[in-house]
Design a protein around this motif. Structure first.
Motif, PDB file in Angstrom:
ATOM      1  N   GLY A  65       3.855-108.247  44.299  1.00  0.00           N
ATOM      2  CA  GLY A  65       3.662-106.848  44.536  1.00  0.00           C
ATOM      3  C   GLY A  65       2.817-106.187  43.216  1.00  0.00           C
ATOM      4  N   MET A  66       2.098-107.025  42.580  1.00  0.00           N
ATOM      5  CA  MET A  66       1.178-106.486  41.466  1.00  0.00           C
ATOM      6  C   MET A  66      -0.157-105.899  42.109  1.00  0.00           C
ATOM      7  SD  MET A  66      -0.217-109.024  38.450  1.00  0.00           S
ATOM      8  CE  MET A  66      -0.672-108.248  36.796  1.00  0.00           C
ATOM      9  N   MET A  67      -0.298-106.286  43.304  1.00  0.00           N
ATOM     10  CA  MET A  67      -1.662-105.562  44.056  1.00  0.00           C
ATOM     11  C   MET A  67      -1.112-105.692  45.364  1.00  0.00           C
ATOM     12  SD  MET A  67      -4.441-108.567  44.270  1.00  0.00           S
ATOM     13  CE  MET A  67      -5.136-108.592  45.813  1.00  0.00           C
ATOM     14  N   SER A  68      -1.879-104.960  46.142  1.00  0.00           N
ATOM     15  CA  SER A  68      -1.950-104.907  47.361  1.00  0.00           C
ATOM     16  C   SER A  68      -3.271-105.093  48.149  1.00  0.00           C
ATOM     17  CB  SER A  68      -1.519-103.171  48.023  1.00  0.00           C
ATOM     18  OG  SER A  68      -2.459-102.385  47.772  1.00  0.00           O
ATOM     19  N   MET A  69      -3.626-105.076  49.672  1.00  0.00           N
ATOM     20  CA  MET A  69      -4.711-105.441  50.254  1.00  0.00           C
ATOM     21  C   MET A  69      -5.711-104.129  49.789  1.00  0.00           C
ATOM     22  SD  MET A  69      -4.712-108.543  51.102  1.00  0.00           S
ATOM     23  CE  MET A  69      -5.930-108.448  52.385  1.00  0.00           C
ATOM     24  N   GLU A  70      -5.391-103.117  49.401  1.00  0.00           N
ATOM     25  CA  GLU A  70      -5.953-101.784  49.191  1.00  0.00           C
ATOM     26  C   GLU A  70      -6.257-101.564  47.756  1.00  0.00           C
ATOM     27  OE1 GLU A  70      -3.225-101.481  51.343  1.00  0.00           O
ATOM     28  OE2 GLU A  70      -4.461-101.944  53.054  1.00  0.00           O
ATOM     29  N   LYS A  71      -5.344-101.824  46.969  1.00  0.00           N
ATOM     30  CA  LYS A  71      -5.255-101.396  45.687  1.00  0.00           C
ATOM     31  C   LYS A  71      -5.331-102.629  44.603  1.00  0.00           C
ATOM     32  CE  LYS A  71      -4.222 -96.996  46.299  1.00  0.00           C
ATOM     33  NZ  LYS A  71      -5.279 -96.087  45.626  1.00  0.00           N
ATOM     34  N   LYS A  72      -6.039-102.361  43.507  1.00  0.00           N
ATOM     35  CA  LYS A  72      -6.239-103.334  42.463  1.00  0.00           C
ATOM     36  C   LYS A  72      -4.694-103.574  41.650  1.00  0.00           C
ATOM     37  CE  LYS A  72     -10.682-101.700  40.922  1.00  0.00           C
ATOM     38  NZ  LYS A  72     -11.408-101.048  39.876  1.00  0.00           N
ATOM     39  N   PRO A  73      -4.876-104.962  41.171  1.00  0.00           N
ATOM     40  CA  PRO A  73      -3.383-105.265  40.305  1.00  0.00           C
ATOM     41  C   PRO A  73      -3.223-104.307  39.366  1.00  0.00           C
ATOM     42  CG  PRO A  73      -5.003-106.890  40.257  1.00  0.00           C
ATOM     43  CD  PRO A  73      -5.759-106.045  40.936  1.00  0.00           C
ATOM     44  N   LYS A  74      -1.978-103.916  38.972  1.00  0.00           N
ATOM     45  CA  LYS A  74      -1.562-103.063  37.936  1.00  0.00           C
ATOM     46  C   LYS A  74      -1.847-103.614  36.604  1.00  0.00           C
ATOM     47  CE  LYS A  74       1.724-101.116  41.241  1.00  0.00           C
ATOM     48  NZ  LYS A  74       2.629-101.760  41.921  1.00  0.00           N
ATOM     49  N   GLY A  75      -2.093-102.789  35.537  1.00  0.00           N
ATOM     50  CA  GLY A  75      -2.188-103.599  34.308  1.00  0.00           C
ATOM     51  C   GLY A  75      -3.406-104.426  34.222  1.00  0.00           C
ATOM     52  N   LYS A  76      -3.409-105.584  33.501  1.00  0.00           N
ATOM     53  CA  LYS A  76      -4.407-106.292  33.124  1.00  0.00           C
ATOM     54  C   LYS A  76      -4.421-107.616  33.822  1.00  0.00           C
ATOM     55  CE  LYS A  76      -5.355-104.763  28.580  1.00  0.00           C
ATOM     56  NZ  LYS A  76      -5.562-104.980  27.255  1.00  0.00           N
ATOM     57  N   SER A  81     -15.951-111.740  37.419  1.00  0.00           N
ATOM     58  CA  SER A  81     -15.408-111.372  38.761  1.00  0.00           C
ATOM     59  C   SER A  81     -15.089-109.753  38.600  1.00  0.00           C
ATOM     60  CB  SER A  81     -13.973-111.911  39.091  1.00  0.00           C
ATOM     61  OG  SER A  81     -13.407-111.225  40.139  1.00  0.00           O
ATOM     62  N   ILE A  82     -14.974-109.037  39.631  1.00  0.00           N
ATOM     63  CA  ILE A  82     -14.904-107.683  39.547  1.00  0.00           C
ATOM     64  C   ILE A  82     -14.211-107.323  41.236  1.00  0.00           C
ATOM     65  CG2 ILE A  82     -17.203-107.163  40.522  1.00  0.00           C
ATOM     66  CD1 ILE A  82     -16.993-104.467  38.803  1.00  0.00           C
ATOM     67  N   LEU A  83     -13.113-106.327  41.030  1.00  0.00           N
ATOM     68  CA  LEU A  83     -12.549-105.968  42.271  1.00  0.00           C
ATOM     69  C   LEU A  83     -12.890-104.526  42.425  1.00  0.00           C
ATOM     70  CD1 LEU A  83      -8.998-107.145  42.039  1.00  0.00           C
ATOM     71  CD2 LEU A  83     -10.390-107.633  43.739  1.00  0.00           C
ATOM     72  N   LEU A  84     -13.013-104.120  43.736  1.00  0.00           N
ATOM     73  CA  LEU A  84     -13.237-102.742  44.036  1.00  0.00           C
ATOM     74  C   LEU A  84     -12.496-102.414  45.219  1.00  0.00           C
ATOM     75  CD1 LEU A  84     -16.216-104.302  43.520  1.00  0.00           C
ATOM     76  CD2 LEU A  84     -17.227-101.834  43.985  1.00  0.00           C
ATOM     77  N   GLU A  85     -11.769-101.283  44.962  1.00  0.00           N
ATOM     78  CA  GLU A  85     -11.085-100.717  46.043  1.00  0.00           C
ATOM     79  C   GLU A  85     -11.907 -99.838  46.948  1.00  0.00           C
ATOM     80  OE1 GLU A  85      -8.416 -97.940  44.087  1.00  0.00           O
ATOM     81  OE2 GLU A  85      -7.268 -99.746  43.005  1.00  0.00           O
ATOM     82  N   PRO A  86     -11.213 -99.735  48.280  1.00  0.00           N
ATOM     83  CA  PRO A  86     -12.304 -99.101  49.246  1.00  0.00           C
ATOM     84  C   PRO A  86     -12.848 -97.974  48.931  1.00  0.00           C
ATOM     85  CG  PRO A  86     -10.080 -99.743  50.182  1.00  0.00           C
ATOM     86  CD  PRO A  86      -9.886-100.078  48.673  1.00  0.00           C
ATOM     87  N   GLY A  87     -14.312 -97.758  49.158  1.00  0.00           N
ATOM     88  CA  GLY A  87     -14.936 -96.532  48.612  1.00  0.00           C
ATOM     89  C   GLY A  87     -15.630 -96.618  47.176  1.00  0.00           C
ATOM     90  N   GLU A  88     -15.172 -97.456  46.578  1.00  0.00           N
ATOM     91  CA  GLU A  88     -15.539 -97.618  44.872  1.00  0.00           C
ATOM     92  C   GLU A  88     -17.022 -98.356  44.937  1.00  0.00           C
ATOM     93  OE1 GLU A  88     -13.607 -99.143  40.784  1.00  0.00           O
ATOM     94  OE2 GLU A  88     -12.711 -99.834  42.849  1.00  0.00           O
ATOM     95  N   THR A  89     -17.633 -97.976  43.784  1.00  0.00           N
ATOM     96  CA  THR A  89     -18.957 -98.767  43.522  1.00  0.00           C
ATOM     97  C   THR A  89     -18.859 -99.079  42.168  1.00  0.00           C
ATOM     98  OG1 THR A  89     -20.006 -96.553  42.865  1.00  0.00           O
ATOM     99  CG2 THR A  89     -20.131 -97.265  45.215  1.00  0.00           C
ATOM    100  N   ALA A  90     -19.615 -99.969  41.893  1.00  0.00           N
ATOM    101  CA  ALA A  90     -19.794-100.593  40.320  1.00  0.00           C
ATOM    102  C   ALA A  90     -20.654-101.422  40.187  1.00  0.00           C
ATOM    103  CB  ALA A  90     -18.418-101.542  40.305  1.00  0.00           C
ATOM    104  N   GLU A  91     -21.106-101.698  39.054  1.00  0.00           N
ATOM    105  CA  GLU A  91     -22.217-102.659  38.639  1.00  0.00           C
ATOM    106  C   GLU A  91     -21.573-103.769  37.930  1.00  0.00           C
ATOM    107  OE1 GLU A  91     -25.549-101.077  36.343  1.00  0.00           O
ATOM    108  OE2 GLU A  91     -26.191 -99.786  37.977  1.00  0.00           O
ATOM    109  N   PHE A  92     -22.214-105.072  38.229  1.00  0.00           N
ATOM    110  CA  PHE A  92     -21.686-106.314  37.811  1.00  0.00           C
ATOM    111  C   PHE A  92     -22.919-107.017  37.259  1.00  0.00           C
ATOM    112  CE2 PHE A  92     -20.787-110.811  38.553  1.00  0.00           C
ATOM    113  CZ  PHE A  92     -19.655-111.000  37.678  1.00  0.00           C
TER     114      PHE A  92
END
Length: 178
Positions: free
Chosen positions: A107-118, A125-136
């Motif tokens: 339950g630390m993460m879901s298929m739509e939300k990043k893991p809580k905490g660290k 690696s980088i995780l992106l939630e739906p609609g999110e943008t980022a640079e890696f």
């Protein structure tokens, strides 16, 4: 008697000092991981590649790089689920998939939300939630069997993985697959 306690305390401290670093590594020990590169600085990137992450595909399926090349990936999660951009070997991806499944099951993460905490702080690696943008930004080191992949449970298996080759030729920037 106090000499006995002093020697016992010293022995326990020595054992703790020697074993703690070994235990602290847990499953994230770098001893058996190949050199795949390191996080880079966007200001020093040789190229910038735009990558769209959808359900369950990347907008590019292969990448050709030079040993030591630094690439900034501009990532956009255009899907409805959580997605990852992770650089690693197939063996590293398998181990990370197991970790991601544990985070999902707990339950630390879901298929739509990043893991809580660290819970997801890997430098490759980088995780992106739906609609999110980022640079890696990543500086590549020549490695056999290098891939970029999404290790969210089931995504790698459904084809969200691409190959990285080190043939010395520089590939064009990422474009959508037709």
């Amino acid at each position: 008697m106090s000499n006995f306690f002093a020697k016992s305390a010293a022995l326990m401290a020595a054992v703790a000092f020697v074993t703690t670093p070994a235990l602290a590594g847990g499953t994230h020990s770098n001893a058996d991981k190949p050199e795949i590169g390191a996080p880079g600085k966007a200001a020093h990137a040789d190229r910038v590649i735009d990558v769209s992450l959808t359900d369950n595909a990347y907008s590019l399926d292969q990448l050709s790089v030079r040993d030591g090349e630094t690439i900034t990936f501009r990532l956009s999660n255009d899907g409805e689920f959580l997605h990852e951009f992770n650089v690693g070997t197939p063996k590293m991806h398998q181990a990370h998939q197991d970790e991601m499944m544990e985070m999902l099951d707990s339950g630390m993460m879901s298929m739509e939300k990043k893991p809580k905490g660290k819970g997801h702080a890997d430098p490759n690696s980088i995780l992106l939630e739906p609609g999110e943008t980022a640079e890696f930004t990543w500086t590549f080191a020549k490695t056999e069997s290098l891939e970029f992949a999404c290790n969210v449970p089931g995504h790698y298996q459904s084809g969200m993985v691409g190959t990285v080759s080190f043939d010395g030729e520089v590939a064009p920037t990422g474009e959508a697959k037709s």
